[in-house]
Enzyme design. Structure first.
Site, PDB file in Angstrom:
ATOM      1  N   GLU A 226       0.818  -1.220   0.000  1.00 60.84           N
ATOM      2  CA  GLU A 226       0.000   0.000   0.000  1.00 60.84           C
ATOM      3  C   GLU A 226       0.847   1.264   0.000  1.00 60.84           C
ATOM      4  OE1 GLU A 226      -0.492  -2.583   1.921  1.00 60.84           O
ATOM      5  OE2 GLU A 226      -2.573  -3.267   1.647  1.00 60.84           O
TER       6      GLU A 226
ATOM      7  N   LYS B  19     -17.169  -1.552   6.191  1.00 64.57           N
ATOM      8  CA  LYS B  19     -17.647  -2.537   5.226  1.00 64.57           C
ATOM      9  C   LYS B  19     -19.158  -2.453   5.023  1.00 64.57           C
ATOM     10  CE  LYS B  19     -16.875  -7.415   4.205  1.00 64.57           C
ATOM     11  NZ  LYS B  19     -16.277  -8.679   4.657  1.00 64.57           N
TER      12      LYS B  19
ATOM     13  N   PHE C 187     -11.029  -8.094  14.143  1.00 63.10           N
ATOM     14  CA  PHE C 187      -9.953  -8.495  13.250  1.00 63.10           C
ATOM     15  C   PHE C 187      -9.651  -7.368  12.254  1.00 63.10           C
ATOM     16  CE2 PHE C 187      -8.624 -10.581   9.215  1.00 63.10           C
ATOM     17  CZ  PHE C 187      -7.348 -10.938   9.642  1.00 63.10           C
ATOM     18  N   GLN C 188      -8.397  -7.043  12.151  1.00 64.18           N
ATOM     19  CA  GLN C 188      -7.910  -5.982  11.260  1.00 64.18           C
ATOM     20  C   GLN C 188      -8.557  -4.625  11.532  1.00 64.18           C
ATOM     21  OE1 GLN C 188      -7.997  -7.539   7.180  1.00 64.18           O
ATOM     22  NE2 GLN C 188      -5.864  -8.149   7.471  1.00 64.18           N
TER      23      GLN C 188
ATOM     24  N   MET D 220      23.963   9.295   2.246  1.00 65.80           N
ATOM     25  CA  MET D 220      23.789  10.597   2.892  1.00 65.80           C
ATOM     26  C   MET D 220      24.098  10.513   4.389  1.00 65.80           C
ATOM     27  SD  MET D 220      23.293  13.716   2.383  1.00 65.80           S
ATOM     28  CE  MET D 220      22.294  14.301   1.024  1.00 65.80           C
TER      29      MET D 220
HETATM   30  C1  LIG Z   1      12.290   5.878   5.459  1.00 64.07           C
HETATM   31  C2  LIG Z   1      13.566   6.550   5.780  1.00 64.07           C
HETATM   32  N1  LIG Z   1      14.424   6.003   6.662  1.00 64.07           N
HETATM   33  C3  LIG Z   1      15.603   6.618   6.938  1.00 64.07           C
HETATM   34  C4  LIG Z   1      15.926   7.805   6.356  1.00 64.07           C
HETATM   35  C5  LIG Z   1      17.230   8.511   6.706  1.00 64.07           C
HETATM   36  N2  LIG Z   1      18.081   8.583   5.523  1.00 64.07           N
HETATM   37  C6  LIG Z   1      18.168   9.698   4.762  1.00 64.07           C
HETATM   38  S1  LIG Z   1      19.140   9.491   3.417  1.00 64.07           S
HETATM   39  C7  LIG Z   1      19.488   7.911   3.845  1.00 64.07           C
HETATM   40  C8  LIG Z   1      20.383   7.068   2.985  1.00 64.07           C
HETATM   41  C9  LIG Z   1      19.817   6.770   1.656  1.00 64.07           C
HETATM   42  O1  LIG Z   1      20.602   5.774   1.064  1.00 64.07           O
HETATM   43  P1  LIG Z   1      20.536   5.501  -0.475  1.00 64.07           P
HETATM   44  O2  LIG Z   1      19.144   5.329  -0.915  1.00 64.07           O
HETATM   45  O3  LIG Z   1      21.473   4.403  -0.812  1.00 64.07           O
HETATM   46  O4  LIG Z   1      21.022   6.871  -1.113  1.00 64.07           O
HETATM   47  P2  LIG Z   1      22.483   7.526  -1.135  1.00 64.07           P
HETATM   48  O5  LIG Z   1      22.498   8.572  -0.078  1.00 64.07           O
HETATM   49  O6  LIG Z   1      23.463   6.452  -0.889  1.00 64.07           O
HETATM   50  O7  LIG Z   1      22.565   8.127  -2.498  1.00 64.07           O
HETATM   51  C10 LIG Z   1      18.852   7.562   5.041  1.00 64.07           C
HETATM   52  C11 LIG Z   1      18.977   6.252   5.718  1.00 64.07           C
HETATM   53  C12 LIG Z   1      14.989   8.354   5.459  1.00 64.07           C
HETATM   54  N3  LIG Z   1      15.186   9.531   4.864  1.00 64.07           N
HETATM   55  N4  LIG Z   1      13.842   7.711   5.170  1.00 64.07           N
END
Ligand SMILES: Cc1ncc(C[n+]2csc(CCOP(=O)(O)OP(=O)(O)O)c2C)c(N)n1
Ligand SMILES: [Mg+2]
Lengths: 167, 576
Positions: free
Chosen positions: B53, B165, B115-116, B473
């Protein structure tokens, strides 16, 4: 910080209180009191909010409240142009030696005694929030067992319908 | 209110959606949605079955971003609904009109821990503009109408309807909305409030003006009038992350993105300007991290459709409430023509002296270069979707967009996993455009299952997966601000992404050497199908410039060349 009183007229929907109170937690605004009740229109309730925030934050609060779909309008009732009332129930500890003094003071505040035992007096006070606070401060010396306050409700004086702000 | 033949609540909702021109909904059925899906079975509303979803709501969100129409996502009660939550919050943060419809247990069971069962209404309160729990089939038409109108009005945003529902299957004769109960201010055009003469005057009197353009400019369709005014008055334009595309990326007056990972010259221009006009931008913390320092010498003006944004983070001198396009159109004739402006020359100098840059070496592929080449090859005309991380910022920097509504990125919430389903939603919304997804190895694995949705429906998106083996990042911040302690930011195991694509019957290719880049882009763009290109890039590559969080613009760190290789700066402005 000065207190502001906002009277928020809302559609009487289940969930409206969650929307309003949720806004305050989510955005970190401080509420001193919140009271909800019905109005002249059964589909409309009024939520009276007392908040201690700087004027620019109060403005933000009003704007954010207006974004809620169930909020019909907001009237700022801060200041002298409105009546503010609150009800408090207070149970005070007494003993033989101070009971007379306590009852005299209760009279001074024009409060009503609801119930008396050897050791406790329960009082009802309808007054301005400030007067209720003063009452509580005075009786703190005797010992207060418990307090229930309704929170402020407020309406503008018909004779001074100024500063009322329709949303 | 028309009193026609009886219909089910579900049918009434579907009819109401169709009456608003809704063409597509994304979702997954379930027990509490069986009556709804039963009525969907014979309806003309297109439904795309996703794999999770979260994918449904991101796809609906992206569809809304590229088309300007309502996105619709559907999930069943309980887990289906909670799976939608991230995406609803995402749409809220970026003000995207999405309708989330959730199944709910029958009204008689609500509150019994059936449920759910989940309190979905309660869950969506803080992340929607409007939400409702339907209790009676008679209310379906009105509430659906209200939800759609609220989503599409004013500052747009997500709305949610929880649909028990028995209300779906219950019969009603109230098949049209009748009188709406939401106050008019939520569904009618936002009135223009403010002093337009004062605003035009301030623009005309500025010596060093800057337009600071945000998502509101895109949403309101302000691009054309914005371009006319900027050219007429020779005013440089900086964009927020969501504002990208509102102004032509390669225009001489465009300085790219401002803020934390903005271009150095955009940020210098903001520091030096004596007047800044926010056009549908909200002075958020990625732009005005240090609110006192932000454009501190400038008269500040703000056009926004949401009055609650006025003076929220940064106090402004002039505020005009209204739709950005309408306001700009009203002041257009009052803004004076300026033949050339010293200031425009100054910012061109700033730009030439401080371009975006990175180092090209013979051994490693640089993600910036790949994006730059794809930008050249697609003439800046593709719809670009991203995930969240370094690759997102590189895409924002190195793919200057030609057009509005061609940029699909999770800005406010920064939702990893947004990219793939968003690319699908964008492609359904703009089937004739090339849709390119720039993703990262971390983000991609958060909604990788939507490759199935892409394959099943032949949604031909082009996926560029930058694999640095890291949550890049996070690593960048750890390297720069946490003593290089790379705590849990390394992805020690990654799958063979091309093999995964292969399992979904999606053509794929992986590259790791600079000399492979051109052929790989050929593969990506010439494959008449979905295609995945995995690009292995060095983990050390960082996003620059960077203003550290909470710091003033003077703390900006720009890229510094060291070691082998040659510095490369793409000339993004050769077209003008
Ligand atoms: C759902 C979620 N969890 C954690 C983060 C924190 N976060 C921001 S950027 C990042 C790394 C992203 O890694 P990747 O997709 O490999 O991109 P890169 O920075 O390596 O280009 C994380 C863990 C986030 N923004 N969203
Ligand atoms: Mg990565």
């Amino acid at each position: 910080m000065t207190q502001s009183v906002l009277s928020v007229r809302v559609r009487n929907n289940a969930g409206v209180l969650s929307h309003v109170s949720g806004l305050f937690t989510r955005r970190g605004y401080n509420i001193d009191s919140l009271s909800v009740g019905v109005t002249e229109n059964p589909e409309v309730s009024v939520i009276t909010l007392v908040v201690s925030e700087a004027p620019e934050i109060v403005l933000q609060i009003e704007k954010q409240l207006k974004k809620l779909v169930d909020v019909l309008d907001i009237i700022d009732l801060t200041g002298e142009h409105s009546v503010k009332r609150e009800v408090a129930l207070v149970t005070i500890y007494v003993n033989k030696s101070n009971r007379h003094e306590v009852l005299t003071l209760i009279d001074v505040y024009e409060a009503h005694v609801i119930d008396i035992t050897d050791s406790e007096v329960m009082v009802e006070l309808l007054a301005t929030p400030r007067r209720i606070s003063s009452f509580i401060a005075v009786f703190a010396d005797f010992g207060i067992k418990e307090i229930a306050r309704t929170g402020t409700i407020s309406l503008a004086y018909p004779s001074s319908r100024k500063g009322a702000d329709k949303a | 209110m028309s009193i026609g033949p009886e219909k089910t609540g579900a049918q009434v909702m579907i009819d109401t959606l169709l009456s608003h021109g809704v063409e597509v909904a994304w979702g997954i059925p379930g027990g509490a949605l069986l009556p709804f899906y039963d009525d969907l079975y014979n309806s003309s509303l297109r439904h795309i079955l996703v794999r999770h979803e979260q994918g449904a709501v991101h796809a609906a969100d992206a569809y809304a971003r590229v088309t300007g129409k309502l996105g619709v996502a559907i999930g069943t009660s309980g887990p289906g609904a909670t799976n939608l939550i991230t995406g609803i919050a995402n749409a809220k943060m970026d003000s995207i009109p999405v309708l989330a419809i959730t199944g709910q247990v029958a009204t008689a069971s609500i509150g019994t821990d059936a449920f759910q069962e989940a309190d979905t209404y309660g869950l969506t309160i803080p992340i929607t503009k409007y939400n409702a729990l339907l209790k009676n089939p008679d209310d379906v038409a009105r509430i659906t109408e209200e939800a759609i109108r609220v989503a599409m009005s004013g500052r747009q945003g997500p709305v949610h309807i929880d649909f028990p529902k028995d209300v779906q299957s219950g019969l009603t004769r109230k098949t049209t909305p009748g009188e709406l109960k939401v106050p008019a201010r939520h569904i009618e055009p936002v009135p223009l409030v403010g002093d337009l003469d004062q605003l035009a005057d301030a623009i005309n009197h500025a010596h060093r003006p800057v337009f600071y353009v945000g998502g509101g400019a895109v949403m309101s369709g302000a691009s054309e009038v914005l371009l006319r005014i900027a050219e007429k008055a020779q005013i440089p334009v900086v964009s927020t992350l969501t504002g990208l595309g509102a102004f032509p990326g390669t225009h001489n007056l465009h300085l790219g993105m401002l803020g934390m990972h903005g271009t150095a010259y955009a940020n210098y221009a903001v520091q030096e300007c004596d007047f800044i006009l926010s056009i549908g931008a909200r002075f958020d913390d990625r732009v005005a991290s240090d609110t006192k320092d932000f454009a501190s010498h400038a008269v500040k003006a703000h056009i926004d459709i949401d009055p609650a944004e006025a003076n929220k983070r940064v106090a402004v001198d002039i505020y005009v409430q209204g739709d950005a396009r309408v306001v700009l159109e009203q002041i257009e004739n009052s803004v004076l023509r300026v033949e050339t402006r010293e200031w425009a020359k100054r910012v061109a100098e700033l730009r030439d002296a401080n371009p975006l840059k990175f180092t090209l070496t013979g051994s490693d592929i640089k993600p910036q270069y790949v994006i730059h080449r794809i930008w050249e090859r697609t003439r800046g005309e593709a719809v670009v979707a991203t995930d969240v991380g370094q690759h997102q910022m590189w895409a924002a920097q190195y793919y200057p967009l030609k057009n509005p509504r061609h940029w699909v990125t999770s800005a406010g919430l920064g939702t990893m996993g947004f990219g793939l389903p968003a690319a699908l939603g964008a492609k359904i919304g703009k089937p004739d455009s090339e849709v390119i997804l720039f993703s990262g190895d971390g983000s991609f694995q958060m909604n990788i299952q939507e490759l199935g949705t892409a394959r099943e429906n032949n949604i031909k998106v082009k996926i560029v997966l930058f694999n640095n083996g890291f949550l890049g990042m996070v690593r960048q911040w750890q390297e720069m601000f946490h003593g290089n302690r790379l705590s849990h930011s390394q992805i020690h195991f990654n799958p063979d992404f091309t093999a995964i694509a292969g399992a979904y019957q999606i053509p794929a290719m992986a590259i790791s050497k600079p000399e492979e880049v051109e052929a790989a882009i050929d593969f990506l763009l010439n494959t008449d199908d979905i295609a995945l290109l995995e690009v292995r890039i060095p983990a050390e590559e960082k996003v620059f410039p960077m203003i550290p969080s909470g710091k003033a613009y003077t703390s900006m760190m720009d890229y510094e060349h060291s070691g082998d290789g040659s510095v490369f700066s793409p000339n993004q402005f050769k077209e003008n």
